[in-house]
Design an enzyme around this catalytic site. Structure first.
Site, PDB file in Angstrom:
ATOM      1  N   SER A  20      -1.708  15.194   7.492  1.00  0.00           N
ATOM      2  CA  SER A  20      -1.583  15.315   8.951  1.00  0.00           C
ATOM      3  C   SER A  20      -0.127  15.116   9.317  1.00  0.00           C
ATOM      4  CB  SER A  20      -2.418  14.245   9.655  1.00  0.00           C
ATOM      5  OG  SER A  20      -3.765  14.424   9.340  1.00  0.00           O
ATOM      6  N   ARG A  75      -1.084   3.496  11.147  1.00  0.00           N
ATOM      7  CA  ARG A  75      -0.122   4.120  10.214  1.00  0.00           C
ATOM      8  C   ARG A  75       1.207   3.361  10.148  1.00  0.00           C
ATOM      9  NH1 ARG A  75      -4.198   5.228   9.215  1.00  0.00           N
ATOM     10  NH2 ARG A  75      -5.303   7.205   9.415  1.00  0.00           N
ATOM     11  N   GLU A 106       3.849  11.838  11.868  1.00  0.00           N
ATOM     12  CA  GLU A 106       3.348  10.779  10.970  1.00  0.00           C
ATOM     13  C   GLU A 106       4.181  10.814   9.686  1.00  0.00           C
ATOM     14  OE1 GLU A 106      -0.924  10.477  10.524  1.00  0.00           O
ATOM     15  OE2 GLU A 106      -0.730  10.001   8.394  1.00  0.00           O
TER      16      GLU A 106
HETATM   17  C1  LIG Z   1      -3.305  16.675   1.426  1.00  0.00           C
HETATM   18  C2  LIG Z   1      -2.944  15.343   2.021  1.00  0.00           C
HETATM   19  C3  LIG Z   1      -3.925  14.572   2.626  1.00  0.00           C
HETATM   20  C4  LIG Z   1      -3.606  13.328   3.194  1.00  0.00           C
HETATM   21  N1  LIG Z   1      -4.586  12.595   3.768  1.00  0.00           N
HETATM   22  C5  LIG Z   1      -4.287  11.395   4.318  1.00  0.00           C
HETATM   23  C6  LIG Z   1      -5.307  10.604   4.937  1.00  0.00           C
HETATM   24  O1  LIG Z   1      -6.473  10.963   4.969  1.00  0.00           O
HETATM   25  N2  LIG Z   1      -4.938   9.417   5.475  1.00  0.00           N
HETATM   26  C7  LIG Z   1      -3.654   8.961   5.452  1.00  0.00           C
HETATM   27  O2  LIG Z   1      -3.389   7.864   5.950  1.00  0.00           O
HETATM   28  N3  LIG Z   1      -2.675   9.687   4.861  1.00  0.00           N
HETATM   29  C8  LIG Z   1      -2.954  10.883   4.296  1.00  0.00           C
HETATM   30  N4  LIG Z   1      -1.961  11.622   3.718  1.00  0.00           N
HETATM   31  C9  LIG Z   1      -0.571  11.123   3.736  1.00  0.00           C
HETATM   32  C10 LIG Z   1      -0.185  10.282   2.504  1.00  0.00           C
HETATM   33  O3  LIG Z   1      -0.956  10.626   1.386  1.00  0.00           O
HETATM   34  C11 LIG Z   1      -0.306   8.783   2.786  1.00  0.00           C
HETATM   35  O4  LIG Z   1       0.542   8.380   3.839  1.00  0.00           O
HETATM   36  C12 LIG Z   1       0.036   7.940   1.528  1.00  0.00           C
HETATM   37  O5  LIG Z   1      -0.315   6.623   1.767  1.00  0.00           O
HETATM   38  C13 LIG Z   1       1.516   8.006   1.151  1.00  0.00           C
HETATM   39  O6  LIG Z   1       1.648   7.438  -0.149  1.00  0.00           O
HETATM   40  P1  LIG Z   1       2.842   7.864  -1.123  1.00  0.00           P
HETATM   41  O7  LIG Z   1       2.773   7.015  -2.320  1.00  0.00           O
HETATM   42  O8  LIG Z   1       2.819   9.331  -1.358  1.00  0.00           O
HETATM   43  O9  LIG Z   1       4.077   7.444  -0.231  1.00  0.00           O
HETATM   44  P2  LIG Z   1       5.462   8.224  -0.047  1.00  0.00           P
HETATM   45  O10 LIG Z   1       5.222   9.482   0.717  1.00  0.00           O
HETATM   46  O11 LIG Z   1       6.155   8.335  -1.341  1.00  0.00           O
HETATM   47  O12 LIG Z   1       6.230   7.179   0.898  1.00  0.00           O
HETATM   48  C14 LIG Z   1       5.776   6.903   2.205  1.00  0.00           C
HETATM   49  C15 LIG Z   1       6.659   5.785   2.792  1.00  0.00           C
HETATM   50  O13 LIG Z   1       6.438   4.600   2.069  1.00  0.00           O
HETATM   51  C16 LIG Z   1       7.650   4.148   1.431  1.00  0.00           C
HETATM   52  N5  LIG Z   1       7.236   3.616   0.124  1.00  0.00           N
HETATM   53  C17 LIG Z   1       6.480   4.221  -0.816  1.00  0.00           C
HETATM   54  N6  LIG Z   1       6.225   3.371  -1.835  1.00  0.00           N
HETATM   55  C18 LIG Z   1       6.843   2.208  -1.519  1.00  0.00           C
HETATM   56  C19 LIG Z   1       6.949   0.938  -2.148  1.00  0.00           C
HETATM   57  N7  LIG Z   1       6.387   0.670  -3.336  1.00  0.00           N
HETATM   58  N8  LIG Z   1       7.661  -0.037  -1.525  1.00  0.00           N
HETATM   59  C20 LIG Z   1       8.256   0.192  -0.330  1.00  0.00           C
HETATM   60  N9  LIG Z   1       8.186   1.364   0.328  1.00  0.00           N
HETATM   61  C21 LIG Z   1       7.494   2.365  -0.267  1.00  0.00           C
HETATM   62  C22 LIG Z   1       8.545   5.360   1.373  1.00  0.00           C
HETATM   63  O14 LIG Z   1       9.925   5.002   1.369  1.00  0.00           O
HETATM   64  C23 LIG Z   1       8.143   6.074   2.657  1.00  0.00           C
HETATM   65  O15 LIG Z   1       8.805   5.486   3.761  1.00  0.00           O
HETATM   66  C24 LIG Z   1      -2.262  12.864   3.138  1.00  0.00           C
HETATM   67  C25 LIG Z   1      -1.285  13.637   2.501  1.00  0.00           C
HETATM   68  C26 LIG Z   1      -1.607  14.866   1.949  1.00  0.00           C
HETATM   69  C27 LIG Z   1      -0.549  15.666   1.248  1.00  0.00           C
END
Ligand SMILES: Cc1cc2nc3c(=O)[nH]c(=O)nc-3n(C[C@H](O)[C@H](O)[C@H](O)COP(=O)(O)OP(=O)(O)OC[C@H]3O[C@@H](n4cnc5c(N)ncnc54)[C@H](O)[C@@H]3O)c2cc1C
Length: 292
Positions: A217, A168, A287
């Site tokens: 998570s 992660r 996380e």
């Molecule tokens: C129901 C549910 C299920 C999930 N299941 C999983 C799973 O199975 N496995 C898993 O790993 N995660 C899971 N997650 C967590 C999440 O979906 C992941 O971590 C996902 O990769 C985050 O992507 P995001 O675009 O929403 O990032 P954000 O939440 O918007 O950002 C996450 C981080 O990345 C940074 N960021 C985002 N985009 C950029 C960019 N373009 N450039 C630089 N920095 C950036 C942000 O500043 C922040 O620090 C789950 C979440 C939910 C709500």
């Protein structure tokens, strides 16, 4: 030169709960929605020139803002920056591409390797930053390169190795912005890919509390343990603080059960961490990223 207030879509005094899947958090002075690289760069230059704090987010599925909100500019890379192209078994996509869409494009092109990501509700950018993973797969396994905007304004292509992917985490810090990435897959059979995606979707729906807002998570998997099991064994299943609750369906998820505030969620996270530490001597590490 782009006048960001003339050209780029933005909202003022915007509630951040609209932009995170936990649905909590105060307001940001501005949320900008750039639709291409030039607009993104112009917003960042504006922030630097005006000493504005800024943060780039994707779908907000791994972020919690506090109730105080964010005293600066939130830049949301989502949807508008989401071009996808396929060449052979390489999928090239912009950071705002949603993972489920990418997994479907892969499937439609008979490419296997992305099935694990179909149910993760984030963007490619967020998934690269987090090295998102599920069911035995992670971004590290499929990323060939990542194009990153660096602090000095240059763009550099990082190889998979250079990304230093770990559990992660990746090399990306708050001064680096993921613009796009190349995903190397392999030839597969469409019906098999479809079946695997369906199987994983069923697993998610049966095990996870997807009908409530959450950030997935809440805690990382501690070495040698499972966070959800420790939380359950500590008697915290269903434990509530205000409108936030440890999901009765999956103890690894903190859910926004009933109009929770960020304070409720953060207090719940602290309580869970302290109780598990007291009972089992294991310190859980969130996380989810908490932005203060
Ligand atoms: C129901 C549910 C299920 C999930 N299941 C999983 C799973 O199975 N496995 C898993 O790993 N995660 C899971 N997650 C967590 C999440 O979906 C992941 O971590 C996902 O990769 C985050 O992507 P995001 O675009 O929403 O990032 P954000 O939440 O918007 O950002 C996450 C981080 O990345 C940074 N960021 C985002 N985009 C950029 C960019 N373009 N450039 C630089 N920095 C950036 C942000 O500043 C922040 O620090 C789950 C979440 C939910 C709500």
């Amino acid at each position: 030169m782009i006048d960001i207030f003339e050209t780029v879509c933005y909202k003022t005094d915007e509630p951040l709960k609209k932009h995170t899947t936990m649905r909590v958090g105060g307001k940001a002075k501005y949320v900008f929605f750039p639709k291409n690289f030039d607009e993104l760069k112009a917003v960042i230059d504006y922030c630097k020139d005006n000493n504005e704090r800024y943060i780039v987010i994707g779908n907000g599925s791994n972020i919690i803002f506090t109730d105080a909100g964010y005293d600066g500019i939130v830049i949301k890379i989502y949807n508008l920056m989401s071009d996808i192209s396929v060449e052979g078994d390489l999928l090239a996509a912009q950071a705002g591409s949603i993972l489920s869409k990418l997994a479907n494009v892969a499937k439609d092109n008979e490419l296997t390797g992305m099935e694990f990501a179909a149910g993760i509700p984030g963007t490619l950018g967020g998934a690269v930053v987090m090295n998102a993973g599920a069911y035995g797969g992670e971004m590290k396994d499929i990323i060939e390169y990542v194009d990153i905007l660096l602090k000095d304004g240059t763009i550099k292509r990082f190889s998979n190795n250079e990304m230093n992917f770990g559990y992660r985490k990746s090399i990306i810090d708050s001064d680096m912005i993921v613009l796009s990435a190349g995903i190397r897959l392999s030839k597969g059979v469409k019906s098999d890919i479809e079946a695997r995606m369906f199987e994983l979707k069923e697993k998610r729906t049966s095990k996870q509390p997807l009908d409530y807002p959450s950030s997935g998570s809440t805690f990382k998997r501690p070495e040698g343990h499972f966070a959800a099991k420790l939380i359950e064994d500590a008697g915290l299943k269903g434990y509530r603080v205000g409108g936030a609750m440890v999901s009765p369906k999956h103890s690894g998820f903190v859910i926004n059960y009933d109009n929770a505030t960020a304070e409720d969620v953060l207090k719940l996270i602290d309580d869970v961490r302290d109780t598990v530490n007291d009972k089992f001597g294991v310190l859980l590490e969130p996380e989810v990223k908490i932005i203060r």
